[in-house]
Design an enzyme around this catalytic site. Structure first.
Site, PDB file in Angstrom:
ATOM      1  N   LYS A   1       2.786 -29.944  54.417  1.00  0.00           N
ATOM      2  CA  LYS A   1       1.765 -30.068  53.375  1.00  0.00           C
ATOM      3  C   LYS A   1       1.888 -31.426  52.694  1.00  0.00           C
ATOM      4  CE  LYS A   1       1.365 -29.058  49.042  1.00  0.00           C
ATOM      5  NZ  LYS A   1       0.563 -30.263  48.666  1.00  0.00           N
TER       6      LYS A   1
ATOM      7  N   GLU B   1      14.949 -33.676  48.030  1.00  0.00           N
ATOM      8  CA  GLU B   1      15.146 -35.046  47.560  1.00  0.00           C
ATOM      9  C   GLU B   1      14.270 -35.204  46.335  1.00  0.00           C
ATOM     10  OE1 GLU B   1      14.388 -38.245  46.523  1.00  0.00           O
ATOM     11  OE2 GLU B   1      14.046 -39.285  48.430  1.00  0.00           O
TER      12      GLU B   1
ATOM     13  N   CYS C   1      11.379 -43.175  44.608  1.00  0.00           N
ATOM     14  CA  CYS C   1      12.380 -42.235  44.094  1.00  0.00           C
ATOM     15  C   CYS C   1      13.692 -42.941  43.778  1.00  0.00           C
ATOM     16  CB  CYS C   1      12.576 -41.086  45.065  1.00  0.00           C
ATOM     17  SG  CYS C   1      12.822 -41.647  46.734  1.00  0.00           S
TER      18      CYS C   1
ATOM     19  N   GLU D   1      12.741 -39.628  34.680  1.00  0.00           N
ATOM     20  CA  GLU D   1      12.124 -40.405  35.751  1.00  0.00           C
ATOM     21  C   GLU D   1      10.662 -40.680  35.398  1.00  0.00           C
ATOM     22  OE1 GLU D   1      11.523 -38.623  39.697  1.00  0.00           O
ATOM     23  OE2 GLU D   1      12.273 -40.489  40.553  1.00  0.00           O
TER      24      GLU D   1
HETATM   25  P1  ADP Z   1       4.118 -35.102  41.175  1.00  0.00           P
HETATM   26  O1  ADP Z   1       4.094 -34.272  39.940  1.00  0.00           O
HETATM   27  O2  ADP Z   1       4.616 -36.473  40.995  1.00  0.00           O
HETATM   28  O3  ADP Z   1       2.836 -35.058  41.923  1.00  0.00           O
HETATM   29  P2  ADP Z   1       5.276 -32.937  42.630  1.00  0.00           P
HETATM   30  O4  ADP Z   1       6.716 -32.584  42.737  1.00  0.00           O
HETATM   31  O5  ADP Z   1       4.415 -32.080  41.782  1.00  0.00           O
HETATM   32  O6  ADP Z   1       5.222 -34.436  42.137  1.00  0.00           O
HETATM   33  O7  ADP Z   1       4.618 -33.025  44.071  1.00  0.00           O
HETATM   34  C1  ADP Z   1       5.306 -33.211  45.284  1.00  0.00           C
HETATM   35  C2  ADP Z   1       4.774 -32.230  46.306  1.00  0.00           C
HETATM   36  O8  ADP Z   1       5.094 -30.914  45.871  1.00  0.00           O
HETATM   37  C3  ADP Z   1       3.257 -32.259  46.495  1.00  0.00           C
HETATM   38  O9  ADP Z   1       2.965 -32.049  47.865  1.00  0.00           O
HETATM   39  C4  ADP Z   1       2.801 -31.081  45.659  1.00  0.00           C
HETATM   40  O10 ADP Z   1       1.574 -30.532  46.076  1.00  0.00           O
HETATM   41  C5  ADP Z   1       3.928 -30.104  45.899  1.00  0.00           C
HETATM   42  N1  ADP Z   1       4.063 -29.052  44.872  1.00  0.00           N
HETATM   43  C6  ADP Z   1       3.767 -29.149  43.557  1.00  0.00           C
HETATM   44  N2  ADP Z   1       3.994 -27.968  42.938  1.00  0.00           N
HETATM   45  C7  ADP Z   1       4.447 -27.106  43.883  1.00  0.00           C
HETATM   46  C8  ADP Z   1       4.856 -25.731  43.881  1.00  0.00           C
HETATM   47  N3  ADP Z   1       4.856 -25.014  42.767  1.00  0.00           N
HETATM   48  N4  ADP Z   1       5.261 -25.176  45.052  1.00  0.00           N
HETATM   49  C9  ADP Z   1       5.299 -25.914  46.182  1.00  0.00           C
HETATM   50  N5  ADP Z   1       4.911 -27.191  46.249  1.00  0.00           N
HETATM   51  C10 ADP Z   1       4.490 -27.796  45.125  1.00  0.00           C
END
Ligand code: ADP
Ligand code: MG
Length: 493
Positions: free
Chosen positions: A182, A257, A291, A389
């Site tokens: 994804k 990570e 990161c 961060e």
């Molecule tokens: P940011 O807030 O900087 O966008 P995220 O950690 O939210 O960083 O996003 C990194 C990835 O994790 C993206 O692919 C996002 O869609 C996914 N993501 C965000 N929330 C969830 C969740 N609750 N469960 C699984 N994947 C998630």
């Protein structure tokens, strides 16, 4: 039924079981060019039904045995073909990556070349996964066999879109796993173009599936899915923590990570010009959306004032511009959300420290999520801008008194992804290297990353390692096999 795409807006599709397809709901969501704020594409909004289909395809490709039983040579050849195709399409992939993420085209070109190198590396490694013969004290042969874990869910961020996909897909394919990837909702395009290369390279249907959607509605169902064996996640610390909890119910293998607040440490004896250059590169490369960004800049007291002055003066000359302009050094941030988040930290920083560069929206842009390279100084390490961060072009410069002080400040963070130390005294530099609690430490440099070398964090920066031989290990189980060589009964009763 799916509605028609807007005129001039390219519509992309999910890739499930070897075919491009819409989502079950028929819904699409827009993808933005962050330099113009215009919609450049739309992608399916995948939900639980699509995730279930993708996992079922991955599960079937694995359980049928066809994929995990392909020879390592064949998996290697597929990876080499993918690398070749990426190199062939490098120019258009780099352009799409730059348009979608906002990163400068020159950096996008490096990223795409790195993607190809990653597929080549794991193409070579596929045939070098070795087991062991265990020296047990019996008349027997004891083996440790390496076998693929099964179905891997791979959730990636928006800062290096295709490269993060490559870091996850290449070792998984080499290991004989099947995958559901994804991409981040902000930057799904290059991964979907890449999906179009898979079948031609010889990858059977279902081995790699790609679904686009949001975290809560597509990511979370993927993480919770009982047929997924392993989760590889790169992203924010808060989502990483949720993922560990969600994965606990079915005891999935997890690698994370989660970024950091990495110290870039400058001793007075470092080459001054190289130091300033390294400080700027360490924190402003890719707009600071890295990161491992060297976002805490620790400077020895005796060079501190001169350092802040020189760094700020140079920061003001960094060329911000359109991602596709080859002169651009920094493009816009990836999204309005990220722009607002970073600006709120800039506002906070003004209350916590002094500012030497940046702090205002760069005047020359009417549109786009541009943030000027920003340098705060006299920052206390306990300040929020030194602990949280930011994931944008914001540096916190912190003075230190001596070596012990530098180590103490450097380690005073919940994170532990990366660190760098600059000095011409190798004894001092190596003492500091040993004392730093971080998964990656550079000496007299910051940021170069190699597919041959492990990548991952200590402490709350996550666990597990990507890249190098470590990277494929995270997709392998170990099976102990005991072969009895005594032909007589053991005579137990
Ligand atoms: P940011 O807030 O900087 O966008 P995220 O950690 O939210 O960083 O996003 C990194 C990835 O994790 C993206 O692919 C996002 O869609 C996914 N993501 C965000 N929330 C969830 C969740 N609750 N469960 C699984 N994947 C998630
Ligand atoms: Mg998020």
């Amino acid at each position: 039924m799916a509605s028609e795409a807007k005129v001039g807006v390219r519509r992309y599709e999910n890739y499930i079981n070897g075919e491009f397809c819409a989502s079950a709901s028929g819904k699409y969501f827009p993808v933005i060019d962050p330099s113009t704020e215009e919609i450049i594409a739309e992608v399916p909004e995948a939900g639980e039904a699509d995730v279930n289909r993708a996992v079922a395809a991955a599960r079937a490709a694995f359980d049928s045995g066809a994929w995990p039983q392909t020879t390592a040579q064949e998996r290697g050849r597929i990876l080499f073909r993918l690398a070749e195709r990426i190199r062939k399409e490098a120019a258009s992939l780099a352009e799409l990556e730059a348009r979608n993420s906002g990163k400068p085209i020159v950096e996008a070109e490096y990223d795409i070349a790195d993607c190809a190198t990653c597929f080549e590396y794991y193409g070579g490694l596929a045939t070098k996964v070795l087991g062991f013969v265990n020296p047990v004290p019996d008349n027997a042969i004891s083996l440790s066999l390496k076998e693929p874990i099964g179905v891997a869910a791979q959730i990636i961020p928006w800062n290096y879109p295709l490269l993060m996909a490559a870091w996850k897909l290449a070792p998984a394919i080499a290991a004989g796993c099947t995958c559901v990837l994804k991409p981040a909702e902000q930057t799904p395009l290059t991964a979907l173009v890449f999906a179009g290369f898979l079948a031609e390279a010889g990858l059977p249907p279902g081995v790699v599936n790609i679904v686009t959607g949001f975290g809560e509605t597509a990511g979370a169902p993927l993480v919770r899915h009982p047929d997924v064996n392993k989760i590889a996640f790169t992203g924010s610390a808060s989502v990483g923590k949720q993922i560990v909890k969600m994965a606990a119910d079915t005891v999935k293998r997890v690698t994370l990570e989660l970024g950091g607040k990495s110290p870039n440490i400058f001793f007075a004896d470092a080459d001054f010009e190289a130091a300033i250059d390294g400080a700027l590169f360490g924190v402003f490369i890719n707009q600071g959306e890295v990161c491992s960004a060297g976002s805490r800049i620790l400077v020895e007291q005796s060079i501190y004032s001169k350092f802040v002055e020189a760094m700020a003066a140079k920061a003001k000359t960094i060329r911000l511009g359109a991602p596709l302009d080859r002169e651009t050094k920094m493009g816009p941030l990836v999204s309005r959300d990220q722009y607002e988040r970073v600006n709120s930290y800039v506002a906070l920083g003004k209350t916590e420290a002094k500012i030497a560069a940046g702090g205002e929206r760069p005047a020359k842009f009417a549109k786009g999520f541009y943030v000027a390279p920003t340098v705060f100084y006299d920052v206390d390490n306990s300040a929020r801008i030194a602990q949280e961060e930011i994931f944008g072009p914001v540096a916190a410069v912190i003075p230190f008194a001596n070596e012990a002080d530098a180590i103490k400040i450097a380690n005073a963070t919940p994170y532990g992804l990366a660190a760098a130390v600059w000095s011409r005294d190798i004894f001092k530099a190596f003492r500091v290297v040993k004392a730093l609690r971080a998964g990656i430490v550079w000496v007299n440099h910051m940021q170069p990353t190699y597919v041959e070398a492990p990548w991952g964090g200590y402490k709350q920066s996550g666990f597990g390692r990507e890249l190098g031989p470590f990277g494929i290990d995270e997709y392998l189980e170990t099976k102990q096999v005991h072969i009895n060589l005594n032909e007589q009964p053991i005579g137990w009763y």
